[in-house]
Motif scaffolding. Structure first.
Motif, PDB file in Angstrom:
ATOM      1  N   GLU A 179      10.491 -10.164   3.387  1.00 38.26           N
ATOM      2  CA  GLU A 179      10.683 -10.360   1.947  1.00 38.26           C
ATOM      3  C   GLU A 179      10.975  -9.059   1.197  1.00 38.26           C
ATOM      4  OE1 GLU A 179       8.097 -10.954   3.823  1.00 38.26           O
ATOM      5  OE2 GLU A 179       6.163 -10.778   2.785  1.00 38.26           O
ATOM      6  N   ALA A 180      10.832  -7.908   1.871  1.00 41.12           N
ATOM      7  CA  ALA A 180      11.104  -6.621   1.227  1.00 41.12           C
ATOM      8  C   ALA A 180      12.361  -5.953   1.763  1.00 41.12           C
ATOM      9  CB  ALA A 180       9.911  -5.684   1.414  1.00 41.12           C
ATOM     10  N   ALA A 181      13.083  -6.624   2.672  1.00 41.14           N
ATOM     11  CA  ALA A 181      14.199  -5.975   3.374  1.00 41.14           C
ATOM     12  C   ALA A 181      15.277  -5.464   2.421  1.00 41.14           C
ATOM     13  CB  ALA A 181      14.805  -6.942   4.390  1.00 41.14           C
ATOM     14  N   ALA A 182      15.723  -6.298   1.485  1.00 42.20           N
ATOM     15  CA  ALA A 182      16.813  -5.887   0.576  1.00 42.20           C
ATOM     16  C   ALA A 182      16.376  -4.727  -0.305  1.00 42.20           C
ATOM     17  CB  ALA A 182      17.253  -7.078  -0.273  1.00 42.20           C
ATOM     18  N   GLY A 183      15.199  -4.830  -0.889  1.00 40.79           N
ATOM     19  CA  GLY A 183      14.706  -3.756  -1.747  1.00 40.79           C
ATOM     20  C   GLY A 183      14.459  -2.474  -0.975  1.00 40.79           C
ATOM     21  N   GLN A 241      17.651  -0.357  -0.604  1.00 35.72           N
ATOM     22  CA  GLN A 241      17.986   0.308  -1.861  1.00 35.72           C
ATOM     23  C   GLN A 241      17.022   1.452  -2.143  1.00 35.72           C
ATOM     24  OE1 GLN A 241      20.969  -0.347  -2.446  1.00 35.72           O
ATOM     25  NE2 GLN A 241      20.953  -1.325  -4.458  1.00 35.72           N
ATOM     26  N   LEU A 242      15.773   1.272  -1.742  1.00 36.99           N
ATOM     27  CA  LEU A 242      14.781   2.316  -1.959  1.00 36.99           C
ATOM     28  C   LEU A 242      15.092   3.542  -1.102  1.00 36.99           C
ATOM     29  CD1 LEU A 242      12.328   2.379  -3.791  1.00 36.99           C
ATOM     30  CD2 LEU A 242      10.905   1.739  -1.851  1.00 36.99           C
ATOM     31  N   LYS A 243      15.488   3.336   0.144  1.00 35.05           N
ATOM     32  CA  LYS A 243      15.878   4.464   0.998  1.00 35.05           C
ATOM     33  C   LYS A 243      17.087   5.180   0.408  1.00 35.05           C
ATOM     34  CE  LYS A 243      16.432   2.530   5.026  1.00 35.05           C
ATOM     35  NZ  LYS A 243      16.689   2.457   6.490  1.00 35.05           N
ATOM     36  N   ARG A 244      18.039   4.419  -0.073  1.00 32.12           N
ATOM     37  CA  ARG A 244      19.224   5.022  -0.682  1.00 32.12           C
ATOM     38  C   ARG A 244      18.847   5.829  -1.915  1.00 32.12           C
ATOM     39  NH1 ARG A 244      24.122   1.044  -2.056  1.00 32.12           N
ATOM     40  NH2 ARG A 244      23.916   0.763   0.197  1.00 32.12           N
ATOM     41  N   ALA A 245      17.908   5.315  -2.706  1.00 29.84           N
ATOM     42  CA  ALA A 245      17.483   6.010  -3.923  1.00 29.84           C
ATOM     43  C   ALA A 245      16.856   7.358  -3.592  1.00 29.84           C
ATOM     44  CB  ALA A 245      16.499   5.139  -4.704  1.00 29.84           C
ATOM     45  N   TYR A 273      19.796   3.077  -8.180  1.00 26.26           N
ATOM     46  CA  TYR A 273      19.387   2.529  -6.885  1.00 26.26           C
ATOM     47  C   TYR A 273      17.920   2.104  -6.916  1.00 26.26           C
ATOM     48  CZ  TYR A 273      23.666   4.518  -4.829  1.00 26.26           C
ATOM     49  OH  TYR A 273      24.973   4.831  -4.517  1.00 26.26           O
ATOM     50  N   LEU A 274      17.069   2.932  -7.533  1.00 29.44           N
ATOM     51  CA  LEU A 274      15.653   2.606  -7.561  1.00 29.44           C
ATOM     52  C   LEU A 274      15.395   1.353  -8.407  1.00 29.44           C
ATOM     53  CD1 LEU A 274      12.704   4.973  -7.519  1.00 29.44           C
ATOM     54  CD2 LEU A 274      12.678   3.162  -9.216  1.00 29.44           C
ATOM     55  N   ARG A 275      16.086   1.252  -9.523  1.00 28.02           N
ATOM     56  CA  ARG A 275      15.915   0.046 -10.353  1.00 28.02           C
ATOM     57  C   ARG A 275      16.373  -1.199  -9.594  1.00 28.02           C
ATOM     58  NH1 ARG A 275      18.593   3.485 -14.120  1.00 28.02           N
ATOM     59  NH2 ARG A 275      17.083   4.646 -15.402  1.00 28.02           N
ATOM     60  N   GLU A 276      17.448  -1.075  -8.820  1.00 29.52           N
ATOM     61  CA  GLU A 276      17.927  -2.212  -8.032  1.00 29.52           C
ATOM     62  C   GLU A 276      16.909  -2.599  -6.959  1.00 29.52           C
ATOM     63  OE1 GLU A 276      21.667  -0.881  -6.574  1.00 29.52           O
ATOM     64  OE2 GLU A 276      22.745  -1.320  -8.437  1.00 29.52           O
ATOM     65  N   ALA A 277      16.207  -1.597  -6.401  1.00 27.11           N
ATOM     66  CA  ALA A 277      15.173  -1.893  -5.412  1.00 27.11           C
ATOM     67  C   ALA A 277      14.029  -2.670  -6.063  1.00 27.11           C
ATOM     68  CB  ALA A 277      14.651  -0.596  -4.802  1.00 27.11           C
ATOM     69  N   VAL A 278      13.600  -2.214  -7.234  1.00 29.80           N
ATOM     70  CA  VAL A 278      12.519  -2.898  -7.942  1.00 29.80           C
ATOM     71  C   VAL A 278      12.927  -4.337  -8.271  1.00 29.80           C
ATOM     72  CG1 VAL A 278      11.146  -2.909 -10.060  1.00 29.80           C
ATOM     73  CG2 VAL A 278      11.585  -0.752  -8.859  1.00 29.80           C
ATOM     74  N   THR A 306       0.836  -1.207   0.000  1.00 29.97           N
ATOM     75  CA  THR A 306       0.000   0.000   0.000  1.00 29.97           C
ATOM     76  C   THR A 306       0.868   1.254   0.000  1.00 29.97           C
ATOM     77  OG1 THR A 306      -1.781  -1.145   1.169  1.00 29.97           O
ATOM     78  CG2 THR A 306      -1.780   1.249   1.276  1.00 29.97           C
ATOM     79  N   LEU A 307       1.923   1.236   0.789  1.00 30.04           N
ATOM     80  CA  LEU A 307       2.840   2.375   0.822  1.00 30.04           C
ATOM     81  C   LEU A 307       3.504   2.572  -0.532  1.00 30.04           C
ATOM     82  CD1 LEU A 307       4.481   4.583   2.203  1.00 30.04           C
ATOM     83  CD2 LEU A 307       6.049   2.819   3.025  1.00 30.04           C
ATOM     84  N   LEU A 308       3.977   1.514  -1.151  1.00 28.78           N
ATOM     85  CA  LEU A 308       4.623   1.624  -2.469  1.00 28.78           C
ATOM     86  C   LEU A 308       3.657   2.211  -3.500  1.00 28.78           C
ATOM     87  CD1 LEU A 308       6.556  -1.784  -2.666  1.00 28.78           C
ATOM     88  CD2 LEU A 308       7.491   0.472  -2.137  1.00 28.78           C
ATOM     89  N   THR A 309       2.420   1.809  -3.454  1.00 25.16           N
ATOM     90  CA  THR A 309       1.426   2.312  -4.398  1.00 25.16           C
ATOM     91  C   THR A 309       1.170   3.803  -4.181  1.00 25.16           C
ATOM     92  OG1 THR A 309       0.371   0.134  -4.448  1.00 25.16           O
ATOM     93  CG2 THR A 309      -0.932   2.001  -5.233  1.00 25.16           C
ATOM     94  N   GLU A 310       1.125   4.221  -2.926  1.00 25.77           N
ATOM     95  CA  GLU A 310       0.920   5.638  -2.628  1.00 25.77           C
ATOM     96  C   GLU A 310       2.089   6.485  -3.127  1.00 25.77           C
ATOM     97  OE1 GLU A 310       0.344   5.688   1.550  1.00 25.77           O
ATOM     98  OE2 GLU A 310      -1.750   4.996   1.459  1.00 25.77           O
ATOM     99  N   VAL A 311       3.308   5.980  -2.952  1.00 26.73           N
ATOM    100  CA  VAL A 311       4.484   6.731  -3.422  1.00 26.73           C
ATOM    101  C   VAL A 311       4.500   6.776  -4.952  1.00 26.73           C
ATOM    102  CG1 VAL A 311       7.000   6.730  -3.518  1.00 26.73           C
ATOM    103  CG2 VAL A 311       5.844   6.303  -1.356  1.00 26.73           C
ATOM    104  N   ASP A 312       4.123   5.688  -5.592  1.00 28.54           N
ATOM    105  CA  ASP A 312       3.988   5.711  -7.050  1.00 28.54           C
ATOM    106  C   ASP A 312       2.989   6.787  -7.483  1.00 28.54           C
ATOM    107  OD1 ASP A 312       5.804   3.939  -8.126  1.00 28.54           O
ATOM    108  OD2 ASP A 312       4.469   2.211  -8.022  1.00 28.54           O
ATOM    109  N   GLY A 313       1.950   6.966  -6.680  1.00 28.82           N
ATOM    110  CA  GLY A 313       0.943   7.968  -6.990  1.00 28.82           C
ATOM    111  C   GLY A 313       1.454   9.389  -6.875  1.00 28.82           C
TER     112      GLY A 313
END
Length: 462
Positions: free
Chosen positions: A256-260, A263-267, A305-310, A205-212
């Protein structure tokens, strides 16, 4: 204190000796050092002696201001008792230090010691040390006790006035525990419990909101056709990144989202600075269309960084479709003489644009005076010249823009763009016998007769 060497001879500044008093029973003769004691002589520099005190040093007599007298010694101060390290006392002198023999039976200095006046009576304070002369002590008296208390008080005042560590009177060491600055007892902090990870559903839900937030801002940048629109769009991208990044900073993601997540915070940490820098390059004209801004952002490390998170999210989470793969910067041009805006050319006048001395392509617009709409616009390549024929009569303002990478869809350069206009108007007039021909040379030269003024990108006519 370092032990000084034995004095070499008498000090002429010291008062002469008088006959010493008779020693008490069992006390060595006054003025006679114990066996093996060093020779009598003047004290070394800076060491106390029996005579006028050196600056700031105590003497046997009334104490100097703020200095201790005969009573219990303060830490490191001499007293009648076992001598402190390297300090003189009435008894066997310390190594290399003179002494006026043993004290008399009352524990007082020998008679004839210089600087002595009105010696008090009472016992020797402190027990004898090694080499201390034998003899019975004299019982203490009340007057002596009062003197001791007064001296201690004076010493404490001296210590406090000097800003030293406060002394404790009348007691040994304290076993009290230190307290905090507020007066309470100190306590070790209790470690806080780590926050619980959010669920996978909440994280998506958070990822979708940020995409928005990021998606619309990115589309605005990609569609910007000129410098003014690009400036506004990039600022929207900055605002979206500032609002999105903190939402990931203190969140504990599902396993299951820890690694991504890392990278997302770094991005987003990098995006914040990269997008702010981009606003500067747009304002100064280095980037002047959305297509160039897209190419610059997609090639940044923050985008990587963002692509690596995805990629780390895999199929478990969906995010970041708004960011495309890296886009290369382009250098698009038009053929020399291409009419960007053809307009109506049915007159008799001629207009020659000489760009032979320039290394930058130029686009020139002839704008009827008093309007903001170009009659026609022509593209002239670097190092080339082009003549526009059949110009209609009238008074015209000449506008021109230079730069790199002509975006036909945006009808403008995407990078290194500048906008100018000629200060003077050009008049085209045709009669039955003549028509008007103008030529402008775009290379700056000494002695040129045409001035130009900078134009705000938003005021450039289309």
């Amino acid at each position: 204190m370092t032990t000084p060497p034995s004095p070499a001879g008498p000090n002429p500044d010291l008062p002469s000796w008088s006959t010493p008093d008779a020693p008490a029973s069992g006390v060595p003769a006054p003025g006679t050092p114990p066996p093996g004691a060093p020779a009598f002589g003047p004290p070394t520099s800076g060491m106390p002696a029996y005579g006028p005190p050196t600056s700031g040093m105590p003497a046997y007599g009334p104490p100097t201001s703020g200095m201790p007298a005969y009573g219990p010694p303060t830490s490191g101060m001499p007293a009648y008792g076992p001598p402190t390290s390297g300090m003189p006392a009435f008894g066997p002198p310390t190594s290399g230090m003179p002494a006026y023999g043993a004290p008399d039976g009352s524990g007082l200095p020998p008679g004839g010691a210089p600087g002595w006046s009105g010696p008090p009576t009472g016992p020797v304070v402190g027990g004898p040390g090694a080499g201390w002369p034998s003899g019975d002590r004299v019982p203490s008296t009340g007057s002596r006790n009062k003197l001791i208390i007064g001296v201690v008080a004076a010493v404490l005042l001296l210590v406090c006035g000097a800003g030293a560590v406060a002394a404790v009177v009348g007691g040994g060491g304290s076993d009290k525990k230190p307290t905090s600055a507020a007066g309470g007892a100190s306590a070790s902090p209790t470690p806080s419990k780590a926050p619980e990870p959010v669920t996978a559903t909440a994280y998506q839900t958070l990822l979708t909101e940020v995409d928005g937030l990021m998606g619309p801002a990115w589309q605005k940048v990609a569609g910007a056709k000129n410098q003014a629109a690009t400036t506004e769009a990039v600022q929207a991208l900055v605002d979206a990144a500032k609002a999105s990044g903190p939402r990931f900073a203190s969140l504990t993601p599902p396993k299951e989202a820890a690694a991504g997540h890392e990278q997302l915070k770094r991005a987003f940490d990098a995006f914040r600075n990269d997008f702010i820098a981009l606003t500067g390059t747009v304002k100064n004209g280095e980037i002047c269309a959305g297509s160039a801004a897209v190419a610059q952002v997609t090639g940044l490390q923050s985008a990587t960084y963002l692509r690596e998170a995805v990629k780390a999210f895999g199929s478990a989470f969906t995010f970041g479709a708004w960011l495309p793969a890296p886009v290369a910067q382009q250098t698009r041009t038009l053929a020399n003489g291409t009419m960007v805006k053809k307009g109506t050319l049915n007159g008799s006048g001629e207009f020659t644009i000489n760009n032979s001395g320039s290394d930058t392509d130029v686009v020139v617009s002839l704008v009827p005076n008093g309007t903001k709409v170009a009659a026609w616009t022509v593209y002239v390549s670097a190092g080339k010249t082009y003549k526009v024929k059949r110009v209609r009569d009238g008074n015209y303002q000449v506008y021109m823009t230079t730069g790199v990478d002509w975006d036909a869809a945006a009808a403008g350069f995407t990078r290194s763009c500048e906008f100018e206009k000629f200060t003077d108007l050009l008049e085209f007039k045709t009669t039955s016998r003549q028509y008007t021909t103008w030529e402008i040379t775009l290379k700056a030269s000494v002695g040129g007769n045409a001035d130009t003024d900078a134009v705000d990108p938003g005021d450039y006519p289309q």
